[in-house]
Structures are given as C-alpha cells and as structure tokens.
Design a protein around this motif. Structure first.
Motif, short mmCIF file in Angstrom:
data_model
loop_
_atom_site.label_atom_id
_atom_site.label_comp_id
_atom_site.label_asym_id
_atom_site.label_seq_id
_atom_site.Cartn_x
_atom_site.Cartn_y
_atom_site.Cartn_z
N ILE A 87 0.89 -1.03 0.15
CA ILE A 87 -0.14 -0.42 -0.29
C ILE A 87 0.44 1.58 -0.41
N PRO A 88 0.29 2.32 -0.40
CA PRO A 88 0.30 2.45 -2.09
C PRO A 88 -0.05 1.40 -3.30
N ALA A 89 -1.31 0.89 -3.94
CA ALA A 89 -0.38 0.18 -4.77
C ALA A 89 0.02 0.79 -6.17
N SER A 90 1.23 0.00 -6.61
CA SER A 90 2.44 0.61 -7.52
C SER A 90 1.79 0.23 -9.33
N SER A 91 0.93 1.40 -9.84
CA SER A 91 0.50 1.06 -11.23
C SER A 91 2.27 1.63 -12.10
N ILE A 92 1.86 0.21 -12.59
CA ILE A 92 2.64 0.64 -13.99
C ILE A 92 2.48 0.41 -15.33
N GLY A 93 2.80 1.28 -15.70
CA GLY A 93 2.32 1.72 -17.02
C GLY A 93 3.05 1.14 -18.47
N LYS A 94 2.90 1.98 -19.64
CA LYS A 94 3.42 0.94 -20.73
C LYS A 94 4.40 2.60 -21.63
N GLU A 95 5.21 1.91 -22.19
CA GLU A 95 6.02 2.68 -22.62
C GLU A 95 5.42 2.76 -24.39
N TYR A 96 5.70 3.79 -24.98
CA TYR A 96 5.46 3.41 -26.36
C TYR A 96 6.15 4.76 -27.63
N SER A 97 6.97 3.59 -28.28
CA SER A 97 7.96 4.82 -29.38
C SER A 97 7.22 4.69 -30.82
N ASP A 98 7.40 6.13 -31.00
CA ASP A 98 7.09 6.06 -32.29
C ASP A 98 4.97 6.24 -32.32
N VAL A 99 4.95 6.49 -31.97
CA VAL A 99 3.64 6.84 -30.96
C VAL A 99 3.20 8.58 -30.68
N PRO A 100 2.03 9.04 -30.80
CA PRO A 100 1.98 10.11 -30.80
C PRO A 100 1.63 10.67 -29.03
N ARG A 101 2.14 11.18 -29.10
CA ARG A 101 2.30 11.50 -27.27
C ARG A 101 0.82 11.55 -26.41
N THR A 102 -0.22 11.80 -27.31
CA THR A 102 -1.85 11.85 -26.31
C THR A 102 -2.04 10.15 -26.60
N VAL A 103 -1.34 9.71 -27.51
CA VAL A 103 -1.86 8.02 -27.72
C VAL A 103 -1.48 7.33 -26.61
N ALA A 104 0.17 7.39 -26.56
CA ALA A 104 0.65 6.56 -26.03
C ALA A 104 0.54 7.30 -24.26
N ASP A 105 0.72 8.09 -23.87
CA ASP A 105 -0.66 8.33 -22.61
C ASP A 105 -1.77 7.77 -22.08
N ALA A 106 -2.52 7.69 -23.37
CA ALA A 106 -3.98 7.25 -22.82
C ALA A 106 -3.56 5.63 -22.82
N ALA A 107 -2.97 5.25 -24.31
CA ALA A 107 -2.52 3.87 -23.16
C ALA A 107 -1.96 2.87 -22.41
N SER A 108 -0.88 4.36 -22.35
CA SER A 108 -0.29 3.93 -21.29
C SER A 108 -0.99 3.46 -19.69
#
Ligand SMILES: [Zn+2]
Length: 238
Positions: A87-108
């Motif tokens: 606690i707190p839980a650690s959230s883990i996102g994902k890195e995307y290369s060659d993807v527009p920032r907005t799309v990469a952030d939302a997918a992450s």
C-alpha cells in the motif's frame, strides 16, 4: 531478530524496483540495535484489543525514502519478504515509441489500471483509445444519418479501408462484446482475461497504425544507405 534480507517492490513513488528497509527510528542508547521489525508493525496489540486480522509494516524505499506499507496475514509462519499486499499499490504504465504522445499516454493509462487490478477501468480506457484511433484514421466516423458510428463499426471500417489487416478485424469481434456492457452498465463484471485481451488487441492496433510504418521508414533509410555504400565502392570512392 536477525534479518538480512529485505522485501523488494516497485516503489509507488519513484517506480524503481527497490529494497524496502525499516525506517531509522531514533536510537537513544549506543547499545541499541536500531529499528526492529516489530517497532514498525501496526496496529499495536494493545491498540486493537488483541483482534488483529492483518498486520502492517511501514518500510522506507531505499531509493527515494518514501514510505511503503506492507500487509501481512496474521500467521505465525509469515514470510516477511513476501507481503500479501503493498500500500499504496504501484501502477505500472507502458512506454510506446513512434506513437503520438496523446495516444501513448492514454494507452499507458489503460496498462496502469490493469496493474492495480482495475479491470473495468482498463477496458473502458482501452475501448476509448481504440475508438479515438479509429475515429482519426477512418474516412467518415459518422454514419449516413450524421450519427457517430460505434466502436464496432469503426473497427470494421479500419479493416475495409486497409488501415489494419483483416485478420485483426476478426479479433475485433470479441472486443465488441468485452466491456460493451460496462460502457452502458458500470456494474457489469469484467475479468482479468478480458482486460488482458483488450490490452493485447490495443497494442496490435497501435503497432499496425503507428509503429509499423515507422519501422518500415527506418528500414527504407537503412536500405538506401546500403545502396549508397555499394555505389561508392563500385565507383572506387571513399
Ligand atoms: Zn521509491
């Protein structure tokens, strides 16, 4: 109590896989052995009238110094290196290369939801990202009556317009069922498998729509370079 090992986790604050050490509480006397595990364990038996279902140990991240709390079952043979929960839980996102920032952030963010077991939020976020990508890439996101097409139809258009291969379109039919209820009815249960499926599908779409072309361009640039080198050799230039 001799404890050489320390539990490790990805810290919720610095997101680095770190040792979790006991905080250094004040040492009043030279012969004190420093902080003991029991010093950092809560609730204290006297405070909870002896009925303690879980115990919590407050650790400090060896990397950034922020507190991380481990929950242990009330069990005599508890392994302190393997807490039941952090606690707190650690959230883990994902890195995307060659993807527009907005799309990469939302997918992450969809990945972050998955990593803390928020499967409904995973599916709803992933579906929204899929729909945003499709809306941008298909020729007409609205139908004949001027209404917005649903995700199902937009994914079909992606195939029909050759943005994604038809094989991916076949997997899309499962997407229309997963979480379609939860966008209309938030109480619809979503399983871990369903959430995982939609993330895999999202990654395939992102790869097809953005990353594949970027990879092809890099290949083309390299191939041009090779032919330049070959030409230079043929004409004896250096
Ligand atoms: Zn940390």
């Amino acid at each position: 109590m001799e404890r050489k090992r320390m539990p490790t986790r990805i810290c919720w604050n610095c997101h680095v896989l770190s040792n979790m050490k006991l905080p250094q509480l004040g040492t009043r006397y030279l012969y004190e052995a420093g902080t003991q595990l029991m010093d950092c364990m809560f609730p204290k038996l006297e405070d909870c009238h002896g009925n303690r279902e879980s115990s919590f140990v407050i650790y400090v991240c060896a990397n950034c110094g922020y507190p991380n709390i481990a929950r242990y079952p009330q069990d005599e043979n508890v392994d302190f290196d393997e807490p039941e929960e952090w606690i707190p839980a650690s959230s883990i996102g994902k890195e995307y290369s060659d993807v527009p920032r907005t799309v990469a952030d939302a997918a992450s963010e969809a990945y972050k939801c998955f990593s803390i077991g928020a499967y409904r939020a995973t599916v709803i976020t992933a579906r929204s990202v899929l729909e945003a990508i499709a809306t941008e890439k298909i020729s007409s996101p609205a139908n004949d009556r001027g209404r917005d097409k649903g995700l199902k139809e937009k994914l079909k258009n992606l195939v029909d317009e050759g943005v994604i291969p038809s094989q991916l379109g076949d997997y899309a039919s499962a997407i229309k069922d997963i979480g379609n209820g939860s966008t209309h009815n938030i109480f619809e249960p979503v399983t871990k498998n369903e959430a995982s499926y939609i993330l895999d599908f999202l990654d395939m779409i992102i790869d097809e729509v953005y990353q594949r072309n970027a990879k092809l361009k890099k290949l083309a640039a390299k191939s041009q370079e090779f032919s330049r080198v070959k030409e230079a050799k043929l004409f004896g230039k250096h």
